[in-house]
Scaffold this active site. Structure first.
Site, PDB file in Angstrom:
ATOM      1  N   TYR A  80     -11.110   1.108  10.717  1.00 29.34           N
ATOM      2  CA  TYR A  80     -12.303   1.532   9.978  1.00 29.34           C
ATOM      3  C   TYR A  80     -12.701   0.575   8.864  1.00 29.34           C
ATOM      4  CZ  TYR A  80      -8.551   3.626   7.124  1.00 29.34           C
ATOM      5  OH  TYR A  80      -7.399   3.843   6.393  1.00 29.34           O
ATOM      6  N   LYS A  81     -11.954  -0.495   8.671  1.00 30.64           N
ATOM      7  CA  LYS A  81     -12.325  -1.478   7.652  1.00 30.64           C
ATOM      8  C   LYS A  81     -13.139  -2.589   8.318  1.00 30.64           C
ATOM      9  CE  LYS A  81      -8.130  -0.459   4.936  1.00 30.64           C
ATOM     10  NZ  LYS A  81      -8.743   0.335   3.844  1.00 30.64           N
ATOM     11  N   PHE A 124       0.844  -1.185   0.000  1.00 30.46           N
ATOM     12  CA  PHE A 124       0.000   0.000   0.000  1.00 30.46           C
ATOM     13  C   PHE A 124       0.887   1.245   0.000  1.00 30.46           C
ATOM     14  CE2 PHE A 124      -2.940   3.179   1.705  1.00 30.46           C
ATOM     15  CZ  PHE A 124      -4.000   2.976   0.849  1.00 30.46           C
ATOM     16  N   ASP A 136       1.640  -5.013   8.380  1.00 33.22           N
ATOM     17  CA  ASP A 136       0.474  -4.153   8.205  1.00 33.22           C
ATOM     18  C   ASP A 136      -0.746  -5.059   8.118  1.00 33.22           C
ATOM     19  OD1 ASP A 136      -1.606  -2.597   7.196  1.00 33.22           O
ATOM     20  OD2 ASP A 136      -0.295  -1.341   5.975  1.00 33.22           O
ATOM     21  N   ARG A 187     -12.917  -4.240  -7.075  1.00 33.60           N
ATOM     22  CA  ARG A 187     -12.772  -5.079  -5.887  1.00 33.60           C
ATOM     23  C   ARG A 187     -14.146  -5.331  -5.256  1.00 33.60           C
ATOM     24  NH1 ARG A 187      -8.612  -2.551  -1.668  1.00 33.60           N
ATOM     25  NH2 ARG A 187     -10.390  -1.127  -1.475  1.00 33.60           N
TER      26      ARG A 187
END
Length: 413
Positions: A223-224, A126, A198, A372
């Site tokens: 937040y995911k 990322f 991560d 996705r």
């Protein structure tokens, strides 16, 4: 897979009752929990109580009366249960990017040798992870820190005696490919290098065993799949074996051993508390605290099992259509090698994604040409896959994605 099969999967789902914990629009199918989790009903209640009753009624007394001051620690302890860590190894604070800066510097300090300067990562990690290393590199100079990028398949073989740390995301944000962190740590440690993991796309959706895998440092967002809300505070993990010598350069007052002595000289707190910097954002921290309650009584093995079922059902259902060959699966075809998402390459991926959203099926797009579908086992149902694929089939067969409305990209994709 026919309607009866989808319906049977929903009837057999041991997590079906968890959907009631979330506030979900009745006309929306949400396959974007890998970007932003849905709102838990309890979060709305707790945030309202925090603002109206605690802040509104008790004002500054709330720091003691409602234990606001301990939220980073108590929330971190809850997260620790989901990632295979001790309660005193995890703290909730700051953003994932800021926490990455801290642990990169902590790893460099822990290794201590100027003969080692390489932070090793993958080209498709990322971007913010890579940006943070580049920032440290620019600040300290390449003689102290140098980012080296390799393909994911080359990562383990690229570790050598100049490696300070390997910075690796367990589940790739584009492809969903899952790395073997245990194997990575075993090889890294054989070269006296460290591992920074991560967990942004894995925490809350699959079993993680940071202690068992001997991971040195880890960061993750809430937040995911942890459903704590947009921009919610992240978390950072430091294995206990590194606590005694732990150093990180953002020496804020909440990381001081006695912050309310207001001593002008910094004296770091013990252990994981040293990763704190400034005043914790209480309202959003309370949102994290409440969101984590959704995992009470939930086995992450069950969550993972349903995740595998969801991705398999979608993959199988899509493959039944004549137009399926237009979509190139860039996620691993074997479910055990991926996280809880499926990613497909298509020349019109952005336009297809927008056409789906217009029909109430929310997926997302990632450059240059990937769509996705992220599956959140706590609230996604199997029948939603059937409806989503029906909508996708109509879009593809009618070519409605060529509508001029979908040709202009929005700021957030």
């Amino acid at each position: 897979m026919n309607q009866t099969d989808y319906a049977q999967l929903d009837r057999d789902d041991p997590l079906a009752h968890k959907r009631d914990d979330f506030q979900l629009p009745p006309d929306i199918i949400y396959f974007d929990g890998n970007s932003l989790g849905a709102l838990p009903k309890r979060v709305a209640e707790v945030v309202n109580k925090t603002t109206a009753t605690q802040w509104g009624g008790d004002l500054i007394k709330s720091w003691n009366q409602h234990n606001w001051v301990s939220l980073p620690t108590s929330v971190g302890a809850k997260i620790a249960q989901l990632i295979g860590a001790r309660a005193d190894e995890v703290i909730c604070c700051d953003s994932i990017s800021v926490n990455l800066f801290k642990v990169i510097c902590a790893a460099m300090s822990a290794v201590g040798s100027h003969d080692r300067r390489i932070i090793l990562s993958t080209r498709d990690n990322f971007p913010t992870d890579l940006y943070m290393v580049q920032g440290v590199e620019a600040f300290l100079g390449q003689q102290r820190c140098e980012l080296k990028l390799v393909d994911e398949s080359e990562l383990i073989d690229a570790i050598d005696d100049q490696t300070v740390a390997v910075l690796a995301t367990e589940v790739n944000f584009r492809t969903g490919r899952r790395l073997d962190l245990a194997k990575l740590a075993e090889v890294a440690h054989s070269f006296n290098a460290l591992v920074i993991a991560d967990l942004a796309h894995s925490a809350g959706v699959m079993p993680i065993q940071l202690n068992q895998w001997q991971i040195d440092y880890a960061v993750g967002c809430t937040y995911k799949y942890l459903n704590a809300g947009p921009g919610a505070p992240a978390f950072v993990y430091v294995n206990q074996r590194h606590h005694a010598a732990l150093k990180q350069p953002l020496q804020g007052w909440f990381g001081h051993s006695r912050p309310f002595d207001f001593n002008p000289d910094y004296q770091g707190a013990a252990g994981i508390q040293r990763m704190l910097v400034g005043t914790p954002p209480v309202i959003s921290m309370q949102a994290v605290n409440a969101a984590l309650d959704c995992f009470d009584g939930v086995s992450l093995e069950q969550v993972r099992a349903k995740s595998l079922q969801l991705t398999h059902a979608f993959q199988h259902g899509l493959a039944c259509h004549d137009w399926a060959s237009e979509f190139e699966l860039i996620s691993p075809p074997q479910a055990q090698h991926r996280g809880s998402q499926l990613s497909y390459a298509h020349p019109h991926a952005y336009q297809i994604c927008q056409a789906l959203i217009d029909r109430g099926v929310i997926a997302d797009f990632r450059a240059p040409n990937y769509i996705r579908f992220g599956f959140a086992p706590l609230y996604n149902q199997f029948r939603e896959i059937q409806v989503a694929l029906e909508q996708l089939a109509d879009i593809m067969e009618s070519q409605s994605y060529l509508d001029p409305r979908w040709q202009q990209r929005l700021a957030v994709t």
